[in-house]
Design an enzyme around this catalytic site. Structure first.
Site, PDB file in Angstrom:
ATOM      1  N   HIS A   1       0.860  -1.178   0.000  1.00 42.22           N
ATOM      2  CA  HIS A   1       0.000   0.000   0.000  1.00 42.22           C
ATOM      3  C   HIS A   1       0.904   1.239   0.000  1.00 42.22           C
ATOM      4  CE1 HIS A   1      -3.927   1.950   1.568  1.00 42.22           C
ATOM      5  NE2 HIS A   1      -3.235   2.801   0.872  1.00 42.22           N
TER       6      HIS A   1
ATOM      7  N   GLU B   1      -2.488  -1.569  -3.336  1.00 40.73           N
ATOM      8  CA  GLU B   1      -3.615  -0.849  -2.735  1.00 40.73           C
ATOM      9  C   GLU B   1      -3.333   0.647  -2.743  1.00 40.73           C
ATOM     10  OE1 GLU B   1      -3.650  -2.434   1.227  1.00 40.73           O
ATOM     11  OE2 GLU B   1      -4.983  -4.050   0.653  1.00 40.73           O
TER      12      GLU B   1
ATOM     13  N   HIS C   1      -7.765  -6.426   6.855  1.00 37.11           N
ATOM     14  CA  HIS C   1      -7.508  -5.414   7.897  1.00 37.11           C
ATOM     15  C   HIS C   1      -7.715  -5.994   9.296  1.00 37.11           C
ATOM     16  CE1 HIS C   1      -6.283  -1.263   8.697  1.00 37.11           C
ATOM     17  NE2 HIS C   1      -6.819  -1.543   9.874  1.00 37.11           N
TER      18      HIS C   1
HETATM   19  C1  LIG Z   1      -6.428  -1.473   3.113  1.00 34.44           C
HETATM   20  C2  LIG Z   1      -6.020  -2.048   4.402  1.00 34.44           C
HETATM   21  O1  LIG Z   1      -6.828  -2.323   5.252  1.00 34.44           O
HETATM   22  C3  LIG Z   1      -4.615  -2.258   4.719  1.00 34.44           C
HETATM   23  O2  LIG Z   1      -3.912  -2.923   3.753  1.00 34.44           O
HETATM   24  C4  LIG Z   1      -3.934  -0.962   4.881  1.00 34.44           C
HETATM   25  O3  LIG Z   1      -3.452  -0.621   3.647  1.00 34.44           O
HETATM   26  C5  LIG Z   1      -2.845  -1.076   5.857  1.00 34.44           C
HETATM   27  O4  LIG Z   1      -2.141   0.138   5.779  1.00 34.44           O
HETATM   28  P1  LIG Z   1      -0.971   0.386   6.823  1.00 34.44           P
HETATM   29  O5  LIG Z   1      -0.035  -0.796   6.695  1.00 34.44           O
HETATM   30  O6  LIG Z   1      -0.391   1.690   6.364  1.00 34.44           O
HETATM   31  O7  LIG Z   1      -1.635   0.432   8.188  1.00 34.44           O
HETATM   32  N1  LIG Z   2      -6.013  -5.101   2.768  1.00 32.45           N
HETATM   33  C1  LIG Z   2      -5.591  -5.463   4.093  1.00 32.45           C
HETATM   34  C2  LIG Z   2      -4.104  -5.602   4.113  1.00 32.45           C
HETATM   35  O1  LIG Z   2      -3.470  -5.640   3.072  1.00 32.45           O
HETATM   36  C3  LIG Z   2      -3.397  -5.742   5.397  1.00 32.45           C
HETATM   37  O2  LIG Z   2      -4.106  -5.199   6.470  1.00 32.45           O
HETATM   38  P1  LIG Z   2      -3.447  -5.447   7.925  1.00 32.45           P
HETATM   39  O3  LIG Z   2      -3.347  -6.934   8.097  1.00 32.45           O
HETATM   40  O4  LIG Z   2      -2.097  -4.801   7.907  1.00 32.45           O
HETATM   41  O5  LIG Z   2      -4.410  -4.813   8.904  1.00 32.45           O
END
Ligand SMILES: CC(=O)[C@@H](O)[C@H](O)COP(=O)(O)O
Ligand SMILES: NCC(=O)COP(=O)(O)O
Length: 238
Positions: free
Chosen positions: A43, A70, A191
């Site tokens: 992301h 993402e 998440h």
């Molecule tokens: C979209 C989602 O829920 C996660 O992948 C998010 O991208 C996590 O981002 P951080 O790692 O910056 O918390």
């Molecule tokens: N889309 C969720 C992700 O890639 C990871 O979320 P998290 O496990 O870091 O909360």
């Protein structure tokens, strides 16, 4: 079988903490694939607090499993990055620039026209689309209208309520999954999924194609090691 996509954001967080290249993000992503990750998720946020845009180009060159990027397509730079790197999947997330993490899904009704435009752009480039949504059947009906290939259910509320009452926690997600199945939209989730809550989620959510997990998985790896942890998460998926 639900696919595990390992989100490596937090590997990049640790790397950036001292400005060098330890831990080596690219090598850890390749090792994650070797240990059983069926995809890698990143992301790249506008402030590059963890994943840098340069990481995305480097990962694209070497990954052999599914690559999922993402981000919020309101950023032109994000759109250009995705179109240039051609990942298997792009997951559109409505985060503001200064958010500490993702904390809500799209309002697919209010943002229908924008989402249609973005989804068309990425689909025309041959990239599978997924949009990050809350487990709300009306929002999922709105997602269908956008033409997206998949939705990703935002699972924080499930994770938060799991310890208190897992049957209550999963209820909205079962309903949302059934709605997605009925509308023939592919189903992802992510998440705050973790070793504690993943198996129950995976066993009760019909048609779950992919989970993307990062924060808890990287934290667990501090105790159990990268290889063990990835194998443990794979073992929780049906
Ligand atoms: C979209 C989602 O829920 C996660 O992948 C998010 O991208 C996590 O981002 P951080 O790692 O910056 O918390
Ligand atoms: N889309 C969720 C992700 O890639 C990871 O979320 P998290 O496990 O870091 O909360």
């Amino acid at each position: 079988m639900t696919q595990l996509s390992v989100n490596v954001n937090k590997i990049a967080t640790l790397r950036n903490a001292r400005g060098g290249n330890t831990p080596n993000l690219i090598q850890m992503a390749l090792d994650a694939e070797k240990y059983g990750a069926q995809g890698i998720t990143v992301h790249p946020r506008p402030d590059e607090r963890h994943i840098r845009y340069s990481d995305v180009y480097e990962l694209k060159e070497v990954l052999t499993t599914e690559f999922n990027i993402e981000g919020n397509p309101k950023e032109e730079k994000f759109i250009a990055l995705v179109l240039k790197t051609q990942p298997h999947q792009v997951t559109l997330v409505p985060d503001a620039t200064n958010q500490i993490t993702s904390n809500h899904g799209w309002n697919t009704i209010e943002h229908k026209d924008f989402l249609i435009k973005m989804i068309d752009k990425f689909k025309e480039a041959g990239i599978r689309t997924s949009i990050f949504v809350d487990p709300d059947p009306k929002i999922i009906e709105g997602a269908k209208e956008t033409g997206t290939d998949r939705i990703e259910l935002y699972t924080e509320s499930y994770a938060q309520n799991f310890a208190t009452n897992k049957a209550m926690a999963i209820e909205p997600f079962v309903a949302a999954a059934k709605k997605a199945n009925e509308l023939e939209i592919g189903l992802n989730a992510g998440h705050d999924l973790s070793l504690e809550n993943l198996r129950y989620f995976s066993q009760n959510i019909p048609g779950l194609l992919e989970v993307s997990i990062g924060h808890a998985l990287v934290a667990d790896a501090l105790y159990f090691g990268w290889e063990n942890t990835i194998r443990m998460y794979r073992n929780e998926l049906t």
